[in-house]
Design a protein around this motif. Structure first.
Motif: not given
Length: 399
Positions: A135-140, A162-169
């Protein structure tokens, strides 16, 4: 005597049988003892395996990776604590994995073809497009599917992610940086190329004034290119932990005056004042003079570039055995959201200050802060208000 002989033989035979029975009984006792020992060992091993299973379960439960185990019938058998955060079905154990992972998207759609291959015994790595929708967006996520074999057949498939958000950012930041860096380098190189070409082809027809003008353009563009390359090298050294500082006592007030004089033409061109309020009480700091000059130059030039009217005020104040040099401008200020990003690598100050009057690779404040911290000080945004301006503070230990 014949009867006596027969009886004697019978007695001997019975004694022999009794001895055989005793030997068999003894063998049975030995076998029973071994059996009891084996039973005790097996029981102990079973208890050890149960304890191992319990401890392993605790380890899996506390991993900072999601673990979901799927059996041969495509049913979820285990979900650890980390994985539960990504799911909206509870309990998930005992349900088909496709139902449990209905929020998983690969390339924007529910595609479980790799799960099917993994259940058949083939290890899989999910592509970079894998993500969970929330609901708060997609999590790569970064994820693998690992078959766990038993007697040569696949018993369980472990979905580990695992959450890959930091790496994607980080990747997005670096892509933006290299795009900007290429553009920034192309500008001075184009100026150098054009001016040099003009001098080569039309040197005999140009007046001395024009020749000098083109040479000055080449000199200025060369300085810009060198500054950009130096910034790239500094970032590389910082990332590799190879940036060194040489700490010596020096006069921060005199160094500030030196930087102001070097940037005075830029301030005059923009019709801005630069007030340097000097206190004779404390002037000496301990740090790397060359790197400190780069920090001051960055803060003061930014203040000039992003101020349309008014000017800058620079002060020096003592605070807990540190001397703090404050650079205050009357610019448009920095938005609250951008303030949180200012000192991140590749963050453009121009975007943060809502101004398009100057462009930046977004490395100046990042490098300045790292320089200051290596010298035992810091660079911080002390205050900023929309349409009121900003104040940056550069601190160093007193010398």
């Amino acid at each position: 005597s014949c009867i006596a002989a027969v009886l004697y033989r019978i007695v001997l035979r019975q004694r022999s049988q009794i001895d055989q029975y005793k030997q068999r009984l003894n063998d049975l006792e030995i076998t029973l003892g071994k059996t009891q020992a084996d039973l005790a060992r097996i029981t102990e091993e079973a208890q050890g395996q149960d304890e191992f299973q319990r401890l392993a379960g605790q380890v899996v439960s506390k991993l900072d990776h999601g673990v979901i185990c799927i059996d041969q019938n495509s049913v979820v058998q285990l979900v650890n604590t980390y994985a539960e955060k990504f799911l909206d079905i509870s309990p998930a154990v005992g349900k088909p994995y496709s139902e449990v992972l209905h929020r998983l998207r690969i390339g924007g759609k529910n595609d479980f073809s790799q799960f099917e291959q993994a259940i058949k015994g083939k290890s899989q790595t999910l592509p970079d497009t894998a993500e969970f929708t929330t609901n708060h967006g997609n999590i790569p996520i970064s994820a693998t599917l690992t078959p766990l074999l038993s007697n040569g057949t696949n018993a369980i498939t472990a979905f580990i992610f695992a959450d890959n958000s930091r790496n994607v950012d980080r990747i997005m930041e670096e892509k933006a940086f290299f795009s900007t860096a290429a553009h920034e380098l192309r500008t001075p190189l184009s100026v150098i190329r054009f001016a040099a070409s003009l001098l080569v082809t039309k040197f005999d027809t140009l007046s001395p004034e024009k020749i000098i003008d083109h040479l000055k353009k080449i000199e200025k563009a060369s300085e810009q290119a060198v500054d950009l390359v130096n910034n790239f090298l500094n970032v590389s050294r910082i990332d590799l932990g190879r940036l060194e500082v040489e700490k010596t006592p020096f006069d921060i007030v005199a160094l500030t005056d030196e930087v102001i004089n070097e940037l005075s033409d830029l301030a005059k061109e923009r019709k801005l004042y630069v007030n340097h309020e000097i206190s004779e009480e404390h002037r000496m700091v301990l740090g790397d003079k060359t790197k400190s000059k780069e920090v001051l130059a960055n803060l003061i030039s930014n203040g000039i570039k992003y101020t349309l009217q008014g000017g800058l005020t620079i002060t020096h104040q003592e605070n807990n055995r540190a001397l703090v040099t404050k650079v205050s401008d009357t610019g448009s200020g920095i938005t609250p959201a951008s303030q949180l990003l200012l000192f991140r690598r590749f963050m453009q100050v121009g975007a943060g200050r809502r101004e398009s009057v100057a462009k930046s690779t977004g490395l100046g404040l990042y490098i300045s802060k790292k320089f200051a911290q290596l010298m035992g000080g810091d660079v911080v945004l002390e205050a900023s208000k929309p349409n009121k301006g900003s104040t940056f503070a550069f601190s160093l230990p007193m010398g």
